[in-house]
Design a protein around this motif. Structure first.
Motif, mmCIF file in Angstrom:
data_model
loop_
_atom_site.group_PDB
_atom_site.id
_atom_site.type_symbol
_atom_site.label_atom_id
_atom_site.label_comp_id
_atom_site.label_asym_id
_atom_site.label_seq_id
_atom_site.Cartn_x
_atom_site.Cartn_y
_atom_site.Cartn_z
ATOM 1 N N LEU A 271 0.650 -1.351 0.192
ATOM 2 C CA LEU A 271 0.131 -0.097 -0.129
ATOM 3 C C LEU A 271 0.929 0.981 -0.122
ATOM 4 C CD1 LEU A 271 -2.900 0.833 0.509
ATOM 5 C CD2 LEU A 271 -2.505 0.907 2.336
ATOM 6 N N PRO A 272 0.812 2.259 -0.545
ATOM 7 C CA PRO A 272 1.181 3.129 -0.829
ATOM 8 C C PRO A 272 1.209 4.125 0.587
ATOM 9 C CG PRO A 272 -0.125 3.016 -2.686
ATOM 10 C CD PRO A 272 -0.323 2.430 -1.872
ATOM 11 N N ILE A 273 1.327 4.831 1.047
ATOM 12 C CA ILE A 273 1.801 5.771 2.108
ATOM 13 C C ILE A 273 1.897 7.055 2.612
ATOM 14 C CG2 ILE A 273 2.181 3.025 3.693
ATOM 15 C CD1 ILE A 273 5.188 4.172 4.092
ATOM 16 N N ASP A 274 2.178 7.529 0.958
ATOM 17 C CA ASP A 274 1.989 8.942 0.963
ATOM 18 C C ASP A 274 1.421 9.572 2.330
ATOM 19 O OD1 ASP A 274 4.590 8.648 -1.234
ATOM 20 O OD2 ASP A 274 3.046 7.165 -1.489
ATOM 21 N N GLU A 275 0.083 9.295 1.946
ATOM 22 C CA GLU A 275 -0.737 10.750 2.553
ATOM 23 C C GLU A 275 -0.706 10.109 4.796
ATOM 24 O OE1 GLU A 275 -4.935 8.480 3.348
ATOM 25 O OE2 GLU A 275 -4.536 7.720 1.026
ATOM 26 N N TYR A 276 -0.741 8.688 4.733
ATOM 27 C CA TYR A 276 0.508 8.392 6.123
ATOM 28 C C TYR A 276 1.314 9.029 6.504
ATOM 29 C CZ TYR A 276 -3.273 4.506 4.955
ATOM 30 O OH TYR A 276 -4.552 4.473 4.873
ATOM 31 N N VAL A 277 2.432 9.121 5.755
ATOM 32 C CA VAL A 277 3.320 9.827 5.706
ATOM 33 C C VAL A 277 3.012 11.596 6.877
ATOM 34 C CG1 VAL A 277 5.358 10.663 5.112
ATOM 35 C CG2 VAL A 277 4.906 8.533 4.935
ATOM 36 N N LYS A 278 2.577 11.848 6.178
ATOM 37 C CA LYS A 278 1.818 13.833 6.042
ATOM 38 C C LYS A 278 0.865 13.615 6.823
ATOM 39 C CE LYS A 278 2.026 14.623 1.132
ATOM 40 N NZ LYS A 278 1.641 14.094 0.087
ATOM 41 N N ASP A 279 0.275 13.090 7.558
ATOM 42 C CA ASP A 279 -0.849 12.468 8.642
ATOM 43 C C ASP A 279 0.548 12.681 10.036
ATOM 44 O OD1 ASP A 279 -2.862 12.700 10.604
ATOM 45 O OD2 ASP A 279 -3.564 10.988 9.488
ATOM 46 N N ASP A 280 0.036 13.761 10.401
ATOM 47 C CA ASP A 280 0.915 14.472 11.852
ATOM 48 C C ASP A 280 0.506 13.134 13.447
ATOM 49 O OD1 ASP A 280 2.680 16.239 10.865
ATOM 50 O OD2 ASP A 280 0.862 17.937 11.624
ATOM 51 N N SER A 281 -0.533 12.901 12.675
ATOM 52 C CA SER A 281 -1.403 12.772 14.591
ATOM 53 C C SER A 281 -0.854 10.859 14.156
ATOM 54 C CB SER A 281 -2.953 12.180 14.224
ATOM 55 O OG SER A 281 -3.292 11.456 12.802
ATOM 56 N N LEU A 282 -0.097 10.093 12.886
ATOM 57 C CA LEU A 282 -0.047 9.249 12.683
ATOM 58 C C LEU A 282 1.837 8.501 13.328
ATOM 59 C CD1 LEU A 282 -1.886 7.629 10.027
ATOM 60 C CD2 LEU A 282 -2.575 7.316 12.369
ATOM 61 N N ASN A 283 1.842 10.308 12.616
ATOM 62 C CA ASN A 283 3.690 10.679 13.759
ATOM 63 C C ASN A 283 4.333 10.796 14.175
ATOM 64 O OD1 ASN A 283 5.109 9.025 10.594
ATOM 65 N ND2 ASN A 283 3.665 10.054 9.922
ATOM 66 N N PRO A 284 3.886 10.580 15.808
ATOM 67 C CA PRO A 284 3.479 10.935 16.778
ATOM 68 C C PRO A 284 5.407 11.321 16.700
ATOM 69 C CG PRO A 284 3.206 8.913 17.498
ATOM 70 C CD PRO A 284 3.403 8.675 15.607
ATOM 71 N N LYS A 285 6.051 10.154 16.715
ATOM 72 C CA LYS A 285 7.667 10.760 17.016
ATOM 73 C C LYS A 285 8.278 11.517 15.933
ATOM 74 C CE LYS A 285 8.132 7.264 20.216
ATOM 75 N NZ LYS A 285 8.456 6.377 21.143
ATOM 76 N N ALA A 286 7.615 11.784 14.541
ATOM 77 C CA ALA A 286 7.944 12.600 13.722
ATOM 78 C C ALA A 286 9.231 11.657 12.185
ATOM 79 C CB ALA A 286 9.031 13.353 13.984
ATOM 80 N N PHE A 287 8.594 11.137 11.046
ATOM 81 C CA PHE A 287 9.283 10.925 10.262
ATOM 82 C C PHE A 287 10.262 11.366 9.917
ATOM 83 C CE2 PHE A 287 10.529 8.742 6.153
ATOM 84 C CZ PHE A 287 11.209 7.528 6.585
ATOM 85 N N ASP A 288 11.718 11.569 9.579
ATOM 86 C CA ASP A 288 12.573 12.026 9.282
ATOM 87 C C ASP A 288 12.728 11.875 8.062
ATOM 88 O OD1 ASP A 288 14.706 14.634 8.609
ATOM 89 O OD2 ASP A 288 15.036 14.305 11.131
#
Length: 426
Positions: A115-132
């Motif tokens: 599954l492409p995950i681009d929209e999830y990467v942009k969702d701050d609520s799913l990245n509590p520790k920030a994907f850098d």
């Protein structure tokens, strides 16, 4: 880790396995579904072993933080790709997150398994520790990107390294080598004394991975600027000549050695210098098994112009048929966060993809090889991931083996491989 191309036949036996996996008697069946209480349970697929056991313990913290339960289906590496393909192709919905090697990614994407995950990467609520993204070598992200879409997060990395006995070199008035010329000089010095450099020169993928670093460190590559196969370029021939010269001053037996034998030779104190793989260097620092613990220095592979590494990397990918894709991505983001990756490294020396961890003081103090890995990672890439890459690897294995044992001139060996690959690379 030995690489295997994606060649899975869905035989009757495989179908039987699929039926079994979907049956009520399988403890993982339906694991991705929410329980009766509404609690989400995710199932992840990865290889089994101590690393997986450590990760299971870490996952307890994820469940505590998020309320999301995780089951791990950890199987032997030799069966992992087959089981993943079986479930993903059958759209069983059993797996939410899969641990996939870089060579599997292109066909997994092409088959629609991920599954492409681009929209999830942009969702701050799913990245509590920030994907850098800036914390990664761009080529790591290129592996999991197709048609501009992101299909995974890099995690576990391996690449070849040069190792040497610092104590021995110092006693002999020598300094750690870096370039081709310096490495040849030290290898010859010890060869004249009865040992030499330990090399993974056996006909196989290890030698080809080393060669990829050598040609790229000299400004070469398999393809020319026109995108066509150009194995016998001057840069590549020079690298093959260096490989021949290095083998001439290698330890007796190197022509039949893989990384495992090199590591053992260094570990036992027999080899003053060698080329092995990052996933094994931790054993050189283990006082329980190593006679040289605390005495070893680490460096990128010898280079002509600049250090260059050959990458193998595992990636966390969300299954296309996951019933809980957002939660699966959240787990992937948690597993690849800097905090989690550092904790895994401290547990068992795992080499993560994050560049910042290679200079982390706590990790460097425990794992003195981390800075060398970080230096190699600055300029590093995988072997080609195209459909014809296995044919290229096979021809290069044959060519480099012939060069190593003195049966073929470097230029002639590469030109022969070029001719034999003409139909595959038009």
């Amino acid at each position: 880790m030995k690489k295997k191309p994606l060649q899975i036949a869905l035989t009757l036996a495989a179908a039987a396995m699929l039926a079994s996996a979907c049956s009520g008697g399988n403890e993982n069946a339906g694991a991705s579904a929410s329980s009766g209480s509404g609690k989400v349970t995710l199932t992840v697929s990865r290889w089994a072993g101590p690393h997986a056991d450590d990760q299971k313990e870490m996952l307890k913290q994820f469940e505590k933080e998020t309320g999301i339960a995780v089951k791990m289906d950890d199987v032997d590496y030799g069966q992992l790709q087959q089981k993943q393909t079986l479930n993903l192709s059958g759209k069983t919905g059993e797996y939410d997150l899969v641990w996939a090697q870089e060579i599997w990614i292109p066909e997994y994407v092409k088959a629609g398994y991920l599954l492409p995950i681009d929209e999830y990467v942009k969702d701050d609520s799913l990245n509590p520790k920030a994907f850098d993204f800036a914390d990664y070598n761009p080529n790591l992200l290129k592996i999991v990107t197709s048609d501009g879409k992101l299909y995974g997060l890099p995690t576990f990395v391996q690449l070849p390294l040069m190792v040497y006995n610092k104590e021995l070199l110092t006693a002999d008035g020598l300094t750690a080598p870096k370039t081709w010329e310096e490495t040849l000089a030290i290898a010859k010095y010890y060869h004249d004394k009865g040992t030499g450099i330990a090399l993974p020169a056996k006909q196989g993928q290890a030698a080809v991975d080393v060669f990829a670093s050598l040609i790229r460190s000299n400004g070469g590559d398999y393809l020319g600027t026109d995108g066509k196969l150009n194995l016998a370029s001057p840069e590549n021939v020079a690298a093959a000549q260096f490989w021949k010269d290095l083998n001439a001053v290698s330890m007796k037996g190197s022509s039949t050695w893989h990384f495992d034998e090199v590591t053992k030779a260094v570990q036992s104190g027999q080899a003053p210098i060698g080329i092995t793989i990052s996933g094994q260097v931790g054993g050189l620092e283990d006082e329980n098994v190593s006679q040289v613990a605390g005495k070893i220095g680490y460096a990128p592979l010898p280079y002509a112009k600049q250090p260059y590494g050959t990458l193998s990397v595992w990636n966390w990918c969300v299954a296309a048929d996951s019933k809980h894709p957002k939660e699966a991505y959240r787990l992937a983001a948690w597993l690849t966060s800097k905090e989690t990756e550092k904790a895994m490294s401290l547990k068992d020396g795992q080499v993560a993809g994050r560049q910042s961890l290679f200079s982390d003081p706590e990790l460097v103090a425990k794992f003195p090889f981390f800075p060398a890995i970080g230096e190699s990672m600055k300029q590093a890439d995988t072997q080609p991931l195209s459909a014809n890459a296995p044919k290229l690897m096979d021809k290069l294995q044959t060519a480099l083996s012939a060069v190593a044992v003195g049966q073929s001139d470097p230029k002639a060996a590469l030109e022969r491989a070029q001719r034999e690959l003409a139909d595959a690379f038009q």
